[in-house]
Design an enzyme around this catalytic site. Structure first.
Site, PDB file in Angstrom:
ATOM      1  CG  ASN A   1      35.108  37.531  43.587  1.00  0.00           C
ATOM      2  OD1 ASN A   1      34.213  38.162  43.572  1.00  0.00           O
ATOM      3  ND2 ASN A   1      36.429  37.772  43.071  1.00  0.00           N
TER       4      ASN A   1
ATOM      5  CG  HIS B   1      40.940  40.307  44.836  1.00  0.00           C
ATOM      6  ND1 HIS B   1      39.875  39.821  45.342  1.00  0.00           N
ATOM      7  CD2 HIS B   1      40.641  40.729  43.597  1.00  0.00           C
ATOM      8  CE1 HIS B   1      38.706  39.766  44.492  1.00  0.00           C
ATOM      9  NE2 HIS B   1      39.303  40.253  43.501  1.00  0.00           N
TER      10      HIS B   1
ATOM     11  CB  SER C   1      38.535  37.626  40.795  1.00  0.00           C
ATOM     12  OG  SER C   1      38.692  38.613  40.026  1.00  0.00           O
TER      13      SER C   1
HETATM   14  N1  CAA Z   1      36.500  55.011  38.073  1.00  0.00           N
HETATM   15  C1  CAA Z   1      36.749  56.152  38.660  1.00  0.00           C
HETATM   16  N2  CAA Z   1      36.059  56.566  39.598  1.00  0.00           N
HETATM   17  C2  CAA Z   1      34.579  56.271  39.414  1.00  0.00           C
HETATM   18  C3  CAA Z   1      34.246  55.276  38.492  1.00  0.00           C
HETATM   19  C4  CAA Z   1      35.276  54.719  37.930  1.00  0.00           C
HETATM   20  N3  CAA Z   1      34.953  53.671  36.964  1.00  0.00           N
HETATM   21  N4  CAA Z   1      32.909  55.045  38.614  1.00  0.00           N
HETATM   22  C5  CAA Z   1      32.438  56.097  39.558  1.00  0.00           C
HETATM   23  N5  CAA Z   1      33.584  56.914  40.011  1.00  0.00           N
HETATM   24  C6  CAA Z   1      33.289  57.930  41.110  1.00  0.00           C
HETATM   25  C7  CAA Z   1      32.665  58.917  40.653  1.00  0.00           C
HETATM   26  O1  CAA Z   1      33.731  59.975  40.194  1.00  0.00           O
HETATM   27  C8  CAA Z   1      32.146  59.446  42.060  1.00  0.00           C
HETATM   28  O2  CAA Z   1      32.944  60.276  42.747  1.00  0.00           O
HETATM   29  P1  CAA Z   1      32.513  61.310  43.745  1.00  0.00           P
HETATM   30  O3  CAA Z   1      31.558  60.714  44.663  1.00  0.00           O
HETATM   31  O4  CAA Z   1      33.809  61.869  44.394  1.00  0.00           O
HETATM   32  O5  CAA Z   1      31.944  62.447  42.726  1.00  0.00           O
HETATM   33  C9  CAA Z   1      31.934  58.347  42.739  1.00  0.00           C
HETATM   34  O6  CAA Z   1      32.524  57.340  42.218  1.00  0.00           O
HETATM   35  C10 CAA Z   1      30.138  58.041  42.786  1.00  0.00           C
HETATM   36  O7  CAA Z   1      30.154  57.589  41.484  1.00  0.00           O
HETATM   37  P2  CAA Z   1      28.660  58.202  40.750  1.00  0.00           P
HETATM   38  O8  CAA Z   1      28.021  59.240  41.391  1.00  0.00           O
HETATM   39  O9  CAA Z   1      28.796  58.522  39.079  1.00  0.00           O
HETATM   40  O10 CAA Z   1      27.776  57.074  40.805  1.00  0.00           O
HETATM   41  P3  CAA Z   1      27.414  55.747  42.111  1.00  0.00           P
HETATM   42  O11 CAA Z   1      27.140  56.658  43.163  1.00  0.00           O
HETATM   43  O12 CAA Z   1      26.484  55.016  41.571  1.00  0.00           O
HETATM   44  O13 CAA Z   1      28.773  55.101  42.187  1.00  0.00           O
HETATM   45  C11 CAA Z   1      29.943  53.215  42.097  1.00  0.00           C
HETATM   46  C12 CAA Z   1      29.572  54.454  41.377  1.00  0.00           C
HETATM   47  C13 CAA Z   1      31.306  53.845  43.278  1.00  0.00           C
HETATM   48  C14 CAA Z   1      30.820  52.292  41.108  1.00  0.00           C
HETATM   49  C15 CAA Z   1      28.940  52.558  42.881  1.00  0.00           C
HETATM   50  O14 CAA Z   1      27.808  52.169  42.204  1.00  0.00           O
HETATM   51  C16 CAA Z   1      29.224  51.287  43.630  1.00  0.00           C
HETATM   52  O15 CAA Z   1      29.840  51.182  44.576  1.00  0.00           O
HETATM   53  N6  CAA Z   1      28.853  50.049  42.925  1.00  0.00           N
HETATM   54  C17 CAA Z   1      29.510  48.707  43.485  1.00  0.00           C
HETATM   55  C18 CAA Z   1      30.874  48.509  43.046  1.00  0.00           C
HETATM   56  C19 CAA Z   1      31.159  47.117  43.651  1.00  0.00           C
HETATM   57  O16 CAA Z   1      30.691  46.374  44.183  1.00  0.00           O
HETATM   58  N7  CAA Z   1      32.564  46.697  43.246  1.00  0.00           N
HETATM   59  C20 CAA Z   1      33.020  45.821  43.735  1.00  0.00           C
HETATM   60  C21 CAA Z   1      33.026  44.585  42.492  1.00  0.00           C
HETATM   61  S1  CAA Z   1      33.596  43.006  42.864  1.00  0.00           S
HETATM   62  C22 CAA Z   1      35.141  43.109  42.635  1.00  0.00           C
HETATM   63  O17 CAA Z   1      35.744  44.053  42.321  1.00  0.00           O
HETATM   64  C23 CAA Z   1      35.980  41.897  43.043  1.00  0.00           C
HETATM   65  C24 CAA Z   1      36.041  40.989  41.666  1.00  0.00           C
HETATM   66  O18 CAA Z   1      37.053  40.167  41.763  1.00  0.00           O
HETATM   67  C25 CAA Z   1      34.974  40.770  40.894  1.00  0.00           C
HETATM   68  P1  NAD Z   2      39.678  43.096  31.405  1.00  0.00           P
HETATM   69  O1  NAD Z   2      39.468  42.025  30.234  1.00  0.00           O
HETATM   70  O2  NAD Z   2      39.093  44.475  31.486  1.00  0.00           O
HETATM   71  O3  NAD Z   2      41.236  43.377  31.143  1.00  0.00           O
HETATM   72  C1  NAD Z   2      42.310  42.336  30.869  1.00  0.00           C
HETATM   73  C2  NAD Z   2      43.539  42.996  29.990  1.00  0.00           C
HETATM   74  O4  NAD Z   2      44.622  41.983  30.134  1.00  0.00           O
HETATM   75  C3  NAD Z   2      43.222  43.157  28.567  1.00  0.00           C
HETATM   76  O5  NAD Z   2      43.388  44.312  28.357  1.00  0.00           O
HETATM   77  C4  NAD Z   2      44.337  42.259  27.873  1.00  0.00           C
HETATM   78  O6  NAD Z   2      44.650  42.666  26.727  1.00  0.00           O
HETATM   79  C5  NAD Z   2      45.443  42.214  28.766  1.00  0.00           C
HETATM   80  N1  NAD Z   2      46.113  40.943  28.730  1.00  0.00           N
HETATM   81  C6  NAD Z   2      45.877  39.763  28.474  1.00  0.00           C
HETATM   82  N2  NAD Z   2      47.032  39.091  28.485  1.00  0.00           N
HETATM   83  C7  NAD Z   2      48.112  39.787  28.441  1.00  0.00           C
HETATM   84  C8  NAD Z   2      49.613  39.757  28.881  1.00  0.00           C
HETATM   85  N3  NAD Z   2      49.922  38.513  28.654  1.00  0.00           N
HETATM   86  N4  NAD Z   2      50.107  40.665  29.176  1.00  0.00           N
HETATM   87  C9  NAD Z   2      49.646  42.083  29.266  1.00  0.00           C
HETATM   88  N5  NAD Z   2      48.348  42.367  29.249  1.00  0.00           N
HETATM   89  C10 NAD Z   2      47.536  41.241  29.039  1.00  0.00           C
HETATM   90  O7  NAD Z   2      39.910  42.240  32.770  1.00  0.00           O
HETATM   91  P2  NAD Z   2      39.780  42.872  33.965  1.00  0.00           P
HETATM   92  O8  NAD Z   2      38.600  43.023  34.533  1.00  0.00           O
HETATM   93  O9  NAD Z   2      40.656  44.196  34.041  1.00  0.00           O
HETATM   94  O10 NAD Z   2      40.451  41.855  34.991  1.00  0.00           O
HETATM   95  C11 NAD Z   2      42.015  41.564  35.152  1.00  0.00           C
HETATM   96  C12 NAD Z   2      42.078  40.716  36.373  1.00  0.00           C
HETATM   97  O11 NAD Z   2      41.527  41.246  37.434  1.00  0.00           O
HETATM   98  C13 NAD Z   2      41.465  39.260  36.298  1.00  0.00           C
HETATM   99  O12 NAD Z   2      42.472  38.549  37.170  1.00  0.00           O
HETATM  100  C14 NAD Z   2      40.269  39.396  37.093  1.00  0.00           C
HETATM  101  O13 NAD Z   2      39.692  38.339  37.637  1.00  0.00           O
HETATM  102  C15 NAD Z   2      40.513  40.752  38.063  1.00  0.00           C
HETATM  103  N6  NAD Z   2      39.643  41.224  38.909  1.00  0.00           N
HETATM  104  C16 NAD Z   2      38.641  41.833  38.000  1.00  0.00           C
HETATM  105  C17 NAD Z   2      37.736  42.799  38.556  1.00  0.00           C
HETATM  106  C18 NAD Z   2      36.484  43.316  37.823  1.00  0.00           C
HETATM  107  O14 NAD Z   2      35.668  43.884  38.697  1.00  0.00           O
HETATM  108  N7  NAD Z   2      36.472  43.281  36.517  1.00  0.00           N
HETATM  109  C19 NAD Z   2      37.974  42.860  40.156  1.00  0.00           C
HETATM  110  C20 NAD Z   2      38.870  42.499  40.687  1.00  0.00           C
HETATM  111  C21 NAD Z   2      39.807  41.730  40.074  1.00  0.00           C
END
Ligand code: CAA
Ligand code: NAD
Length: 285
Positions: free
Chosen positions: A188, A138, A117
């Protein structure tokens, strides 16, 4: 079709493996031990079963996809993979050490990708054994739903590797953006200060977590409020990203709020472990 290796079967690895097998790729997913692998595969199965119950996938399609997946705890199982996607914890040392292990077994032409990330690719590339073939893919959470994959070009990533990565994720039904190798890339650098600011508001007692969430959902059209999104992403992952950004840029806007750190230290990792800012232990928020 490619043979895909996914390393890590947490929130992201399980989702990446799911979209790969649904797109027809034979996929091997590697976890650290049998218990972690079982948890990861259960997460993947639950997601595929939800897709079946929503009519997005037939039972036959689910079973055919599932038959393409192999779980393992051995890095050597990645040896015949055309694409290897690392999705383990957001920790530079853990990722560097794993890439050294992968470098020993990966076939020479394999496309090597990290789902990091925030960690600059150039700090991991020397450990991969093939920096020209190493790129960032990503994916966004939840992987089966979110349309974007941010592709990251490290200093040494070749144009060919970037083009291959783009074609591969487009084949999974994703849309891409391209980012240079700067900490946090595009998504991010924008998202994490917003999430940290939401915790700062909570910490300062400006509003309740429910009102912060409701404000951004109903006032700004966000699909989830920031406190719920923190729980969804994982508090540990968000903290790790904030620490990378603050460590790299030194700008206070990226500094993790003390409350976020205290929550992680106390074991509140978010929805994935049942409790974060909200409690999910009854199965619901
Ligand atoms: N896995 C698979 N499918 C999922 C799911 C999951 N964990 N969660 C929800 N869904 C699916 C549902 O089955 C549903 O599908 P249909 O529309 O076909 O029925 C759809 O997504 C919508 O789900 P819900 O109706 O249950 O709930 P919702 O309308 O609140 O949507 C959501 C859920 C799609 C997660 C929505 O809330 C959303 O877009 N949230 C924001 C997510 C976001 O910002 N993601 C980016 C995070 S940052 C990142 O990823 C980068 C990083 O490095 C941290
Ligand atoms: P998580 O904590 O859900 O899962 C991480 C997994 O990695 C764990 O199951 C752990 O057992 C496993 N692991 C650790 N060391 C390992 C190894 N040497 N070999 C195999 N498996 C190993 O974390 P996550 O949310 O799945 O995040 C994973 C990566 O994806 C991170 O780099 C994170 O920044 C990135 N990411 C996360 C998100 C998010 O929304 N959570 C979104 C985009 C990218």
């Amino acid at each position: 079709m490619k043979k895909v290796g996914v390393v890590g079967c947490g929130l992201m690895g399980a989702g990446i493996a799911e979209v790969c097998i649904k797109s027809g790729h034979s996929t091997v997913v590697r976890e650290v031990d049998a218990a972690a692998l079982e948890r990861g595969l259960a997460r993947l199965d639950a997601s595929m079963n939800r897709a079946v119950s929503k009519g997005k996938l037939t039972e036959a399609e689910r079973d055919a996809a599932r038959a393409r997946l192999e779980g393992t705890t051995e890095v050597s199982a990645l040896a015949d993979c055309d694409v290897i996607i690392e999705a383990i914890v957001e920790n530079r040392e853990a990722k560097a050490s794993l890439w050294k292990e992968i470098a020993r077994v990966a076939k020479p032409g394999a496309l090597l990708a990290t789902n990091t990330s925030s960690i600059p690719l150039s700090s991991l590339a020397p450990h991969t054994g093939n920096p020209a073939r190493f790129i960032g893919l990503h994916f966004m959470n939840p992987v089966p739903v979110m349309k974007l994959v941010e592709i990251v070009q490290g200093i040494e990533s070749s144009e060919e590797a970037i083009a291959e990565g783009k074609a591969f994720v487009e084949g999974l039904g994703k849309t891409t953006i391209l980012a240079k190798d700067t900490p946090g890339f595009v998504i991010n650098v924008l998202l994490v200060p917003y999430l940290c600011d939401a915790v700062r508001l909570l910490e300062a007692g400006v509003a309740s977590k429910e009102d912060i969430d409701k404000g951004m959902q109903l006032g700004c059209g966000m699909p989830m409020g920031p406190i719920t999104l923190l729980d969804f992403v994982g508090l540990d992952t968000t903290l790790a990203i904030a620490d990378v950004l603050y460590g790299e840029f030194g700008d206070p806007k990226y500094a993790a709020p003390p409350l976020l750190r205290r929550m992680v230290e106390s074991g509140f990792m978010g929805k994935k472990c049942g409790r974060g800012f909200y409690d999910y232990r009854g199965g619901q928020k």
